[in-house]
Design a protein around this motif. Structure first.
Motif, PDB file in Angstrom:
ATOM      1  N   TRP A  98       1.888-100.863  51.677  1.00 36.38           N
ATOM      2  CA  TRP A  98       1.176-101.776  52.587  1.00 36.38           C
ATOM      3  C   TRP A  98       1.591-103.230  52.312  1.00 36.38           C
ATOM      4  O   TRP A  98       1.828-104.001  53.239  1.00 36.38           O
ATOM      5  CB  TRP A  98      -0.326-101.553  52.401  1.00 36.38           C
TER       6      TRP A  98
ATOM      7  N   HIS B 276      -8.157-112.648  51.570  1.00 39.73           N
ATOM      8  CA  HIS B 276      -6.826-113.248  51.762  1.00 39.73           C
ATOM      9  C   HIS B 276      -6.797-113.804  53.184  1.00 39.73           C
ATOM     10  O   HIS B 276      -6.517-113.058  54.130  1.00 39.73           O
ATOM     11  CB  HIS B 276      -5.733-112.198  51.610  1.00 39.73           C
TER      12      HIS B 276
ATOM     13  N   ARG C 166      -0.857-113.546  41.647  1.00 39.57           N
ATOM     14  CA  ARG C 166      -1.235-112.469  42.592  1.00 39.57           C
ATOM     15  C   ARG C 166      -1.723-111.223  41.866  1.00 39.57           C
ATOM     16  O   ARG C 166      -2.831-110.779  42.051  1.00 39.57           O
ATOM     17  CB  ARG C 166      -0.051-112.116  43.468  1.00 39.57           C
TER      18      ARG C 166
ATOM     19  N   HIS D  89      -5.716-109.531  40.782  1.00 38.82           N
ATOM     20  CA  HIS D  89      -6.073-108.133  41.071  1.00 38.82           C
ATOM     21  C   HIS D  89      -5.953-107.302  39.802  1.00 38.82           C
ATOM     22  O   HIS D  89      -5.114-107.583  38.943  1.00 38.82           O
ATOM     23  CB  HIS D  89      -5.137-107.557  42.136  1.00 38.82           C
TER      24      HIS D  89
ATOM     25  N   GLN E 126      -3.963-112.988  55.570  1.00 31.53           N
ATOM     26  CA  GLN E 126      -3.834-111.609  56.058  1.00 31.53           C
ATOM     27  C   GLN E 126      -4.727-111.340  57.269  1.00 31.53           C
ATOM     28  O   GLN E 126      -4.843-110.192  57.713  1.00 31.53           O
ATOM     29  CB  GLN E 126      -4.141-110.630  54.922  1.00 31.53           C
TER      30      GLN E 126
ATOM     31  N   ASP F 297     -11.979-108.503  50.975  1.00 36.38           N
ATOM     32  CA  ASP F 297     -10.543-108.281  50.742  1.00 36.38           C
ATOM     33  C   ASP F 297      -9.752-108.138  52.042  1.00 36.38           C
ATOM     34  O   ASP F 297      -8.754-107.429  52.073  1.00 36.38           O
ATOM     35  CB  ASP F 297     -10.303-107.073  49.826  1.00 36.38           C
TER      36      ASP F 297
ATOM     37  N   GLU G  52      -6.242-101.350  40.897  1.00 36.70           N
ATOM     38  CA  GLU G  52      -6.699-100.990  42.247  1.00 36.70           C
ATOM     39  C   GLU G  52      -6.201 -99.610  42.638  1.00 36.70           C
ATOM     40  O   GLU G  52      -6.934 -98.823  43.247  1.00 36.70           O
ATOM     41  CB  GLU G  52      -6.183-102.062  43.222  1.00 36.70           C
TER      42      GLU G  52
ATOM     43  N   LEU H 198      -1.537 -99.124  48.895  1.00 38.48           N
ATOM     44  CA  LEU H 198      -1.323-100.497  48.430  1.00 38.48           C
ATOM     45  C   LEU H 198       0.129-100.988  48.412  1.00 38.48           C
ATOM     46  O   LEU H 198       0.470-101.963  49.084  1.00 38.48           O
ATOM     47  CB  LEU H 198      -1.950-100.701  47.049  1.00 38.48           C
TER      48      LEU H 198
HETATM   49  N1  GUN Z   1      -2.688-106.465  45.004  1.00 37.30           N
HETATM   50  C1  GUN Z   1      -1.769-107.456  45.016  1.00 37.30           C
HETATM   51  N2  GUN Z   1      -1.787-108.131  46.185  1.00 37.30           N
HETATM   52  C2  GUN Z   1      -2.750-107.573  46.912  1.00 37.30           C
HETATM   53  C3  GUN Z   1      -3.259-107.840  48.225  1.00 37.30           C
HETATM   54  O1  GUN Z   1      -2.815-108.739  48.943  1.00 37.30           O
HETATM   55  N3  GUN Z   1      -4.266-107.040  48.656  1.00 37.30           N
HETATM   56  C4  GUN Z   1      -4.781-106.048  47.881  1.00 37.30           C
HETATM   57  N4  GUN Z   1      -5.769-105.303  48.370  1.00 37.30           N
HETATM   58  N5  GUN Z   1      -4.316-105.775  46.667  1.00 37.30           N
HETATM   59  C5  GUN Z   1      -3.315-106.518  46.189  1.00 37.30           C
END
Ligand code: GUN
Ligand code: ZN
Length: 436
Positions: free
Chosen positions: A95, A78, A203, A231, A81, A321, A234, A92
């Motif tokens: 954050w 990203h 996203r 994504h 970021q 990432d 995660e 997550l």
């Molecule tokens: N899942 C949705 N958006 C993001 C992101 O910006 N970073 C990460 N690591 N997981 C996400």
């Protein structure tokens, strides 16, 4: 007539996928090798005696004991970021809300986006990353800034406008229709222009309504030569939330399947907590996974089963990432991948790790026929590495019995100091000597 230029030094390339043919067969190493480049493309590669004999008029640069290797490929990052890398104390979902969304809200300002893109590409190239696939933000300006900067530097770049129409601040949401229209216009503007390739970018399931996921699926169906990135699985709270938001779906991947977002050229970031069905479907459909080990450790997300996924036939590539990931360095990323696999009882070899960070990542993005290896006809994207870039590396590499041991020492101990120069399309786009 255009000139052929040759780099002569130690040379690393791949004869195939080490997960298929084994590390020994996949590694192609020349103690005295040469890489010949013409018009941005690799014209010849192999033992120096052979390459030099075939190109008698070429201009040759002698690199001594330096290693010439494929440029690194970061298949999930990203760029917006960059400014919030190394943000403390959250997993997550917290954050995203605390650090990520406020920062991404600023990218409607073209000059802010441009400055971030400059810093980002500086970092990528300093770390020997010659191609990445980046999420931008919801703002078309962020996409223009990204591809403009990539074009200015002459690097191959993939990326796309984030589509997000719920569960985010008002400053950071589009609508199903606007997300579709803006993305379509950006595809027309950038996809296949120079070295830019567009990625359709919802996203993740929680920030898109069903209408938007359907619009993303329709857009991707109309532009199937684009990558689709998002994504997947995660974080445990994220997965629970997806279950609540999409009660009709039997699992997380099922949401994407319902809207036509799974198949070849789909790349899913993370894919940690997968069911058997999800892993099988990724393999069956030819989808790819971006393994983001520094991010998974940094955000406490869990451990992706890379060897298990590769064993099932899923295409996997390595990814930073950033800014959930904690480093732009693919050495750090390979090291984290090694450590994550170790926790699962698997010791990935340096060849497996290096392949995941280059040819594997390129294949995961569907551009393995363009980049990711040093082979005739591929784009001349390469890194020149000093294998003794720090005192401890000099000490350790001097004791290495074989190239595998020296490569593994790089994975564990090296960083951007090892990257002497980075070449993209046969041109030097980063030179450590000049940047000091
Ligand atoms: N899942 C949705 N958006 C993001 C992101 O910006 N970073 C990460 N690591 N997981 C996400
Ligand atoms: Zn991500």
């Amino acid at each position: 007539m255009t000139e052929t230029t040759i780099l002569r030094g130690r040379l690393l390339r791949f004869a195939g996928d080490p997960f298929e043919i084994g590390a020994e067969a996949a590694l192609c190493f020349d103690e005295d090798g040469a890489l010949a480049m013409r018009d941005g493309i690799i014209a010849d590669v192999g033992p120096a005696a052979m390459v030099l004999a075939d190109h008698p008029g070429a201009q040759v640069t002698h690199l001594g004991e330096s290693l010439i290797a494929p440029g690194f490929v970061d298949c999930h990052v990203h760029y917006p970021q960059t400014g919030i890398i190394a943000s403390y104390g959250a997993q997550l979902l917290e954050w995203l809300n605390t650090y990520t969304f406020p920062e991404e809200s600023r990218f409607g300002d073209r000059s802010y986006a441009q400055s971030a893109a400059q810093t980002y590409f500086d970092e990528q190239l300093r770390n020997g990353v010659t191609t990445a696939c980046s999420f931008c933000t919801i703002h078309p300006e962020s996409v223009d800034a990204y591809f403009d900067e990539a074009a200015r530097r002459g690097v191959r770049a993939m990326g796309g406008k984030v589509m997000m129409d719920r569960n985010a601040p008002n400053t950071l949401t589009d609508t199903a229709q606007a997300g579709y229209d803006d993305s379509k216009a950006l595809i027309g503007k950038w996809h296949g222009v120079g070295r830019a390739l567009y990625a359709v970018t919802p996203r993740f399931a929680p920030t898109s309504t069903e209408a938007q996921l359907a619009a993303a699926g329709a857009l991707w169906a109309e532009h199937r030569d684009c990558v689709m990135q998002t994504h997947l699985s995660e974080n445990r709270n994220e997965i629970k939330w997806v279950g609540e938001l999409f009660p009709g779906s039997f699992d997380y991947l099922g949401v994407y399947e319902k809207y036509g977002l799974v198949g070849e050229r789909a790349i899913f970031g993370h894919a940690i907590h997968l069911s058997d069905r999800e892993a099988a479907r990724l393999a069956e459909t030819g989808a790819s996974v971006a393994h983001c080990p520094t991010s998974n450790q940094f955000l406490g997300s869990g451990e992706c089963d890379v060897a298990g996924l590769m064993g099932r036939g899923v295409r996997v590539g390595l990814a930073s990432d950033v800014g959930g990931g904690s480093s732009f360095s693919m050495f750090h990323t390979m090291k984290a991948a090694y450590e994550v696999a170790q926790r699962r009882g698997v010791s990935l070899s340096p060849v497996h790790l290096w392949w995941l960070a280059t040819a594997g990542a390129a294949r995961a993005l569907g551009i393995g026929e363009k980049i990711g290896n040093l082979a005739v006809g591929l784009e001349a994207d390469a890194v020149v590495l000093d294998l003794a870039s720090t005192p401890i590396l000099r000490h350790r590499v001097a004791r290495a019995d074989c190239i595998n041991e020296a490569l593994f020492a790089q994975i564990v101990l090296a960083d951007d100091r090892a990257v002497t120069s980075t070449l993209s399309g046969g041109r030097v786009v980063y030179d450590q000597g000049e940047s000091r």
